[in-house]
Design an enzyme around this catalytic site. Structure first.
Site, PDB file in Angstrom:
ATOM      1  N   GLU A  68       8.723  -3.898 -10.560  1.00 27.88           N
ATOM      2  CA  GLU A  68       9.538  -4.347  -9.433  1.00 27.88           C
ATOM      3  C   GLU A  68       9.626  -5.873  -9.403  1.00 27.88           C
ATOM      4  OE1 GLU A  68       7.977  -3.592  -5.503  1.00 27.88           O
ATOM      5  OE2 GLU A  68       9.590  -4.777  -4.626  1.00 27.88           O
ATOM      6  N   GLU A  86      15.878  -3.524   0.205  1.00 27.90           N
ATOM      7  CA  GLU A  86      15.176  -2.565  -0.660  1.00 27.90           C
ATOM      8  C   GLU A  86      16.272  -1.904  -1.491  1.00 27.90           C
ATOM      9  OE1 GLU A  86      12.074  -2.006  -1.266  1.00 27.90           O
ATOM     10  OE2 GLU A  86      10.963  -2.806   0.446  1.00 27.90           O
TER      11      GLU A  86
HETATM   12 ZN    ZN Z   1       8.380  -4.797  -2.935  1.00 27.44          ZN
END
Ligand code: ZN
Length: 278
Positions: free
Chosen positions: A110, A243
């Site tokens: 990520e 997100e």
């Molecule tokens: Zn994160």
């Protein structure tokens, strides 16, 4: 009125006949000489005006605006548990300074994804004239703490700040959502309304620019509100988290690993910020 201008001896030049002749002459003269007669393109005043118009067109839409992009986590966080596990005060609770973030099942982190998308968005924003600051200089360091990530936006009085993340949820969950701050009787309260506008503009731009679906597992219509995130709670400038999707979902993960998709995502994010700042 024409009569009043006609004097003795000028009688033949007076009246309608003269005007008709002049029009005829103008109509027959070459285009070049007519242009010279009016001289809009060559007179200094006209040239100056033209230059000013060109400058106006060239003026970039985000000139004078400051944007802080916060790529979540950092590539070497996992090597420094003591540093990132230190508890910090995020107003509503105490939390770890930072976390390692998640990754796709085959190991695309990520932190690397966030870093890549942030830089693509930064490039697009700079091209539109914005001053862009990132909260970390590379993807091979540790931190900064979530408190510091908020402080960076505050310090430069950013017109907009965005934290970029991707989730690690159950494999069937997918799609993106934008997280906005709630009032907490704390630092973020004065910018909760502006943050909501920023969040909606970004949500709309990502939907239009990437065709990513809204999150199937959090929020409503791609929007969520939270009071537990230090990066939001401590922000005194309009700020949201994006997100981008679920790295543990095969469909979202395949998109995230594709540089072309990340480019679309970065550009879409920049467009959402530009819409808000416009
Ligand atoms: Zn994160």
């Amino acid at each position: 009125m024409a009569v009043a201008l006609c004097g003795l001896g000028a009688a033949t030049a007076c009246g309608g006949t003269q005007g008709a002749d002049a029009q005829g002459a103008a109509a027959e003269s070459p285009a070049g000489s007519r242009a010279d007669a009016h001289t809009p393109a060559t007179s200094p005043a006209a040239a100056e005006l033209e230059q000013a118009e060109r400058a106006e067109v060239a003026k970039k839409p985000l000139a004078g605006k400051v944007v802080v992009l916060d790529p979540g986590h950092n590539g070497a966080n996992y090597k420094h548990p003591k540093i990132i596990n230190r508890l910090v005060d995020v107003h509503t609770q105490k939390k770890a300074c930072d976390t390692t973030g998640t990754s796709t099942n085959d190991g695309y982190s990520e932190a690397a994804f966030n870093w890549d998308v942030a830089n693509r968005a930064a490039k697009a924003l700079r091209a539109a004239g914005a001053t862009v600051k990132l909260t970390r200089p590379s993807n091979d360091g540790v931190g900064p703490c979530i408190t510091e990530r908020a402080a960076i936006g505050n310090k430069v009085k950013a017109d907009a700040a965005v934290s970029i993340h991707a989730d690690g949820a159950g494999a069937s969950a997918h799609g993106f959502h934008v997280i906005m701050p709630k009032k907490i009787n704390g630092p973020v309260d004065p910018v909760v309304a502006d943050s909501r506008r920023l969040g909606i503009d970004i949500r709309d731009a990502i939907r239009a620019g990437t065709n990513l679906p809204y999150s199937t597992y959090i929020g409503r219509q791609g929007l969520d509100f939270r009071s537990d995130l230090g990066g939001l709670n401590l922000s005194t400038v309009p700020k949201v988290f994006v997100e981008c999707g679920n790295m543990r979902n095969p469909s979202d993960a395949a998109k995230f690993k594709d540089p072309k998709f990340r480019q679309r995502l970065g550009v879409a994010l920049a467009k959402g910020i530009e819409k808000y700042l416009g």
